[in-house]
Design a protein around this motif. Structure first.
Motif, short mmCIF file in Angstrom:
data_model
loop_
_atom_site.label_atom_id
_atom_site.label_comp_id
_atom_site.label_asym_id
_atom_site.label_seq_id
_atom_site.Cartn_x
_atom_site.Cartn_y
_atom_site.Cartn_z
N ILE A 60 -4.93 3.89 7.85
CA ILE A 60 -4.98 3.22 6.55
C ILE A 60 -3.74 3.49 5.70
CG2 ILE A 60 -7.48 3.11 6.50
CD1 ILE A 60 -7.33 5.47 4.44
N ALA A 61 -3.01 4.55 6.04
CA ALA A 61 -1.76 4.81 5.31
C ALA A 61 -0.69 3.79 5.71
CB ALA A 61 -1.28 6.23 5.56
N THR A 64 -2.45 -0.67 4.71
CA THR A 64 -3.23 -0.67 3.46
C THR A 64 -3.98 -1.99 3.27
OG1 THR A 64 -1.29 -1.36 2.20
CG2 THR A 64 -1.74 1.01 2.32
N GLN A 67 -7.25 -1.55 4.93
CA GLN A 67 -8.06 -0.65 4.10
C GLN A 67 -8.71 -1.42 2.96
OE1 GLN A 67 -5.92 2.41 1.98
NE2 GLN A 67 -7.80 3.36 1.25
N ASP A 68 -7.94 -2.25 2.28
CA ASP A 68 -8.47 -3.05 1.18
C ASP A 68 -9.47 -4.09 1.67
OD1 ASP A 68 -6.88 -1.66 -0.60
OD2 ASP A 68 -5.30 -3.18 -0.65
#
Length: 117
Positions: A60-61, A64, A67-68
Motif C-alpha cells: 500500500i505504500a 496508494t 489502498q484508497d
C-alpha cells in the motif's frame, strides 16, 4: 462399429461437459494488502489455497490508489474476490498480524464456489 460410436459419443460428452464447467465457474482471486514496514507479518500461505485463480500481493505504500480504492485501514488485509467483486475481508489485529487461518479463508473460497451450483 457400435462400440466406436459409443466411445466417440462419450468423448464428445466429456469435452462438452469440460467446456461448460470451465465457462460457468467463477474466478476467485485473493489480494493481500500489506506494507514493507510490516513484511514480518506477511501471510505466506496464500499460494497454498486451492481453487484460487490468482493471488496478488499489494504494497500500500507503493500503490496508494489500491489502498484508497479498497479502503485499506490496517495491514495486512486479505480480500477474497469472486469475478472482481469483494466476497470477504480479513483484517489484522492491533498488532498488525493476521489472525485469520488458512482454513477459514479456504472455507470462504469453498462456500463461494458452491454458491454457483
Amino acid at each position: 462399429m457400435v462400440y466406436l460410436k459409443n466411445k466417440i459419443r462419450s468423448i464428445l460428452l466429456f469435452i462438452a461437459f469440460f467446456f461448460v464447467s470451465t465457462s460457468v465457474s467463477s474466478q476467485i482471486t485473493i489480494s493481500q494488502f500489506n506494507a514493507d514496514w510490516n513484511s514480518t507479518n506477511t501471510v505466506k500461505w496464500l499460494d497454498d489455497l486451492s481453487d484460487v485463480d490468482k493471488v496478488k500481493y499489494i504494497d500500500i505504500a507503493e500503490n496508494t490508489e489500491a489502498q484508497d480504492k479498497h479502503e485499506i485501514v490496517v495491514v495486512p488485509t486479505i480480500i477474497v474476490f469472486k469475478d472482481g467483486e469483494e466476497v470477504k475481508r480479513f483484517q489484522a489485529d492491533i498488532s498488525f498480524s493476521m489472525q485469520a487461518t488458512k482454513e477459514e479463508i479456504q472455507e470462504v473460497i469453498d462456500e463461494t464456489l458452491m454458491s454457483d451450483f
